[in-house]
Design a protein around this motif. Structure first.
Motif, PDB file in Angstrom:
ATOM      1  N   LEU A  22       0.453  -1.090   0.127  1.00  0.00           N
ATOM      2  CA  LEU A  22       0.177   0.169  -0.232  1.00  0.00           C
ATOM      3  C   LEU A  22       0.790   1.073  -0.152  1.00  0.00           C
ATOM      4  O   LEU A  22       0.658   1.973  -0.473  1.00  0.00           O
ATOM      5  N   ILE A  23       1.858   1.653   0.961  1.00  0.00           N
ATOM      6  CA  ILE A  23       2.719   2.245   0.776  1.00  0.00           C
ATOM      7  C   ILE A  23       3.203   2.824  -1.143  1.00  0.00           C
ATOM      8  O   ILE A  23       3.321   4.049  -1.239  1.00  0.00           O
ATOM      9  N   ASN A  24       3.818   1.316  -1.167  1.00  0.00           N
ATOM     10  CA  ASN A  24       4.706   1.207  -2.199  1.00  0.00           C
ATOM     11  C   ASN A  24       3.510   1.616  -3.561  1.00  0.00           C
ATOM     12  O   ASN A  24       3.721   2.863  -4.121  1.00  0.00           O
ATOM     13  N   VAL A  25       2.220   1.545  -3.338  1.00  0.00           N
ATOM     14  CA  VAL A  25       1.126   2.195  -4.670  1.00  0.00           C
ATOM     15  C   VAL A  25       1.432   3.392  -3.917  1.00  0.00           C
ATOM     16  O   VAL A  25       0.434   4.576  -4.899  1.00  0.00           O
ATOM     17  N   PHE A  26       1.531   4.203  -2.866  1.00  0.00           N
ATOM     18  CA  PHE A  26       0.853   5.234  -2.528  1.00  0.00           C
ATOM     19  C   PHE A  26       2.218   6.316  -3.303  1.00  0.00           C
ATOM     20  O   PHE A  26       2.094   7.461  -3.638  1.00  0.00           O
ATOM     21  N   VAL A  27       3.566   5.327  -2.970  1.00  0.00           N
ATOM     22  CA  VAL A  27       4.366   6.259  -3.636  1.00  0.00           C
ATOM     23  C   VAL A  27       4.037   6.722  -5.152  1.00  0.00           C
ATOM     24  O   VAL A  27       4.822   7.964  -5.284  1.00  0.00           O
ATOM     25  N   ALA A  28       4.156   5.608  -5.468  1.00  0.00           N
ATOM     26  CA  ALA A  28       4.188   5.791  -7.189  1.00  0.00           C
ATOM     27  C   ALA A  28       3.072   6.593  -8.159  1.00  0.00           C
ATOM     28  O   ALA A  28       3.646   7.367  -8.232  1.00  0.00           O
ATOM     29  N   LEU A  29       1.932   6.646  -6.785  1.00  0.00           N
ATOM     30  CA  LEU A  29       0.700   7.731  -7.376  1.00  0.00           C
ATOM     31  C   LEU A  29       1.923   9.003  -6.821  1.00  0.00           C
ATOM     32  O   LEU A  29       1.301   9.996  -7.721  1.00  0.00           O
ATOM     33  N   HIS A  30       2.539   9.519  -6.135  1.00  0.00           N
ATOM     34  CA  HIS A  30       3.215  10.412  -5.381  1.00  0.00           C
ATOM     35  C   HIS A  30       3.960  11.296  -6.674  1.00  0.00           C
ATOM     36  O   HIS A  30       4.012  12.330  -6.605  1.00  0.00           O
ATOM     37  N   ALA A  37      -1.424  10.798   2.521  1.00  0.00           N
ATOM     38  CA  ALA A  37      -1.502   9.694   2.725  1.00  0.00           C
ATOM     39  C   ALA A  37      -0.054   8.980   3.372  1.00  0.00           C
ATOM     40  O   ALA A  37      -0.558   7.067   4.319  1.00  0.00           O
ATOM     41  N   LEU A  38       0.504   9.161   2.347  1.00  0.00           N
ATOM     42  CA  LEU A  38       2.143   8.171   2.716  1.00  0.00           C
ATOM     43  C   LEU A  38       2.644   8.734   4.721  1.00  0.00           C
ATOM     44  O   LEU A  38       3.127   8.031   5.103  1.00  0.00           O
ATOM     45  N   VAL A  39       2.648   9.826   4.580  1.00  0.00           N
ATOM     46  CA  VAL A  39       3.324   9.823   6.436  1.00  0.00           C
ATOM     47  C   VAL A  39       2.154   9.172   7.369  1.00  0.00           C
ATOM     48  O   VAL A  39       2.506   8.446   8.366  1.00  0.00           O
ATOM     49  N   GLY A  40       1.294   9.441   6.994  1.00  0.00           N
ATOM     50  CA  GLY A  40      -0.167   8.589   8.300  1.00  0.00           C
ATOM     51  C   GLY A  40       0.236   7.382   7.636  1.00  0.00           C
ATOM     52  O   GLY A  40       0.628   6.673   9.212  1.00  0.00           O
ATOM     53  N   LEU A  41      -0.037   6.159   6.358  1.00  0.00           N
ATOM     54  CA  LEU A  41       0.326   4.750   6.426  1.00  0.00           C
ATOM     55  C   LEU A  41       1.755   4.477   7.043  1.00  0.00           C
ATOM     56  O   LEU A  41       2.577   3.588   7.440  1.00  0.00           O
ATOM     57  N   ASN A  42       3.272   5.266   6.871  1.00  0.00           N
ATOM     58  CA  ASN A  42       4.700   5.345   7.383  1.00  0.00           C
ATOM     59  C   ASN A  42       4.727   5.065   8.624  1.00  0.00           C
ATOM     60  O   ASN A  42       4.922   4.642   9.593  1.00  0.00           O
ATOM     61  N   GLN A  43       3.921   6.632   9.249  1.00  0.00           N
ATOM     62  CA  GLN A  43       3.932   6.266  11.069  1.00  0.00           C
ATOM     63  C   GLN A  43       3.093   5.881  11.561  1.00  0.00           C
ATOM     64  O   GLN A  43       2.750   4.451  12.941  1.00  0.00           O
ATOM     65  N   ALA A  44       1.650   4.605  10.550  1.00  0.00           N
ATOM     66  CA  ALA A  44       0.484   3.811  11.218  1.00  0.00           C
ATOM     67  C   ALA A  44       1.720   2.121  11.278  1.00  0.00           C
ATOM     68  O   ALA A  44       1.535   1.212  12.178  1.00  0.00           O
ATOM     69  N   ASP A  45       2.688   2.093   9.732  1.00  0.00           N
ATOM     70  CA  ASP A  45       3.828   1.423  10.168  1.00  0.00           C
ATOM     71  C   ASP A  45       5.080   1.213  10.763  1.00  0.00           C
ATOM     72  O   ASP A  45       5.802   0.156  10.635  1.00  0.00           O
ATOM     73  N   ASP A  46       4.622   1.821  11.714  1.00  0.00           N
ATOM     74  CA  ASP A  46       6.447   2.857  12.623  1.00  0.00           C
ATOM     75  C   ASP A  46       7.531   2.954  12.112  1.00  0.00           C
ATOM     76  O   ASP A  46       8.434   2.309  12.932  1.00  0.00           O
ATOM     77  N   HIS A  47       7.638   3.272  10.951  1.00  0.00           N
ATOM     78  CA  HIS A  47       8.387   3.593  10.572  1.00  0.00           C
ATOM     79  C   HIS A  47       8.656   5.306  10.988  1.00  0.00           C
ATOM     80  O   HIS A  47       7.591   5.647  11.339  1.00  0.00           O
ATOM     81  N   THR A  48       9.999   5.780  11.260  1.00  0.00           N
ATOM     82  CA  THR A  48       9.794   6.673  11.491  1.00  0.00           C
ATOM     83  C   THR A  48       9.994   8.094  10.682  1.00  0.00           C
ATOM     84  O   THR A  48      10.309   7.681   9.718  1.00  0.00           O
ATOM     85  N   VAL A  49       9.176   9.484  10.864  1.00  0.00           N
ATOM     86  CA  VAL A  49       9.028  10.308  10.032  1.00  0.00           C
ATOM     87  C   VAL A  49       9.700  11.309  10.260  1.00  0.00           C
ATOM     88  O   VAL A  49       9.286  11.831  11.091  1.00  0.00           O
ATOM     89  N   ASN A  50      11.008  11.758   9.410  1.00  0.00           N
ATOM     90  CA  ASN A  50      11.364  13.265   9.272  1.00  0.00           C
ATOM     91  C   ASN A  50       9.631  14.697   9.297  1.00  0.00           C
ATOM     92  O   ASN A  50      10.121  14.930   8.118  1.00  0.00           O
ATOM     93  N   ASN A  51       9.855  15.065  10.952  1.00  0.00           N
ATOM     94  CA  ASN A  51       8.603  16.127  10.547  1.00  0.00           C
ATOM     95  C   ASN A  51       8.949  17.064   9.684  1.00  0.00           C
ATOM     96  O   ASN A  51       7.950  17.833   9.115  1.00  0.00           O
ATOM     97  N   LEU A  52      10.560  17.779   9.424  1.00  0.00           N
ATOM     98  CA  LEU A  52      10.542  19.033   9.770  1.00  0.00           C
ATOM     99  C   LEU A  52      10.629  18.601   8.152  1.00  0.00           C
ATOM    100  O   LEU A  52      10.418  19.531   7.331  1.00  0.00           O
ATOM    101  N   LYS A  53      11.406  17.805   7.801  1.00  0.00           N
ATOM    102  CA  LYS A  53      11.549  17.138   6.037  1.00  0.00           C
ATOM    103  C   LYS A  53       9.919  17.474   5.410  1.00  0.00           C
ATOM    104  O   LYS A  53       9.605  18.670   4.516  1.00  0.00           O
ATOM    105  N   ILE A  54       8.898  17.337   6.136  1.00  0.00           N
ATOM    106  CA  ILE A  54       7.258  16.900   5.516  1.00  0.00           C
ATOM    107  C   ILE A  54       6.913  18.451   5.871  1.00  0.00           C
ATOM    108  O   ILE A  54       6.528  18.757   4.813  1.00  0.00           O
ATOM    109  N   GLY A  55       7.003  18.916   7.218  1.00  0.00           N
ATOM    110  CA  GLY A  55       6.400  20.550   7.147  1.00  0.00           C
ATOM    111  C   GLY A  55       6.667  21.077   6.139  1.00  0.00           C
ATOM    112  O   GLY A  55       6.760  22.104   5.814  1.00  0.00           O
TER     113      GLY A  55
END
Length: 117
Positions: free
Chosen positions: A4-12, A54-72
């Motif tokens: 699912l994450i890879n599908v959203f990466v492809a759509l991104h 969606a990618l941020v939410g999916l990655n957080q739900a999958d317990d991956h670390t998300v760089n909030n500064l980069k995303i912001g």
């Protein structure tokens, strides 16, 4: 979850391609002063926004670390791009500087995504 994450990466990536492709196809027109924002650019920016969230939410739900500064920072740049394209979408021609700014911000967003680890 990885599929699912890879599908959203492809759509991104498709959204990025639409936004950047719309810019690149108007380069000659930008030189002539007749460039305009195409619907593909608006839809690409909206696709990037939705799939990015969606990618941020999916990655957080999958317990991956998300760089909030980069995303912001990427989100702030995308909001500026989306605002410019949305406001000027019906104009027959867009100022060269404004059009170039959208292309530059899009490119900056791509480099932030790929080089900031």
């Amino acid at each position: 979850m990885d599929v699912l994450i890879n599908v959203f990466v492809a759509l991104h990536v498709i959204g990025i391609a639409s936004l950047l492709g719309g810019f690149l196809t108007q380069m000659k027109a930008m030189g002539a002063g007749t460039a305009r924002f195409s619907p593909a650019m608006l839809h690409g920016a909206l696709t990037m926004l939705v799939t990015g969230i969606a990618l941020v939410g999916l990655n957080q739900a999958d317990d991956h670390t998300v760089n909030n500064l980069k995303i912001g920072i990427k989100l702030a740049i995308l909001v500026v791009i989306l605002g410019l394209v949305y406001v000027k979408r019906d104009d027959e021609k867009v100022d060269k500087g404004l059009f170039a700014a959208v292309g530059g911000l899009t490119t900056a967003n791509i480099f932030i995504a790929t080089l900031w680890t």
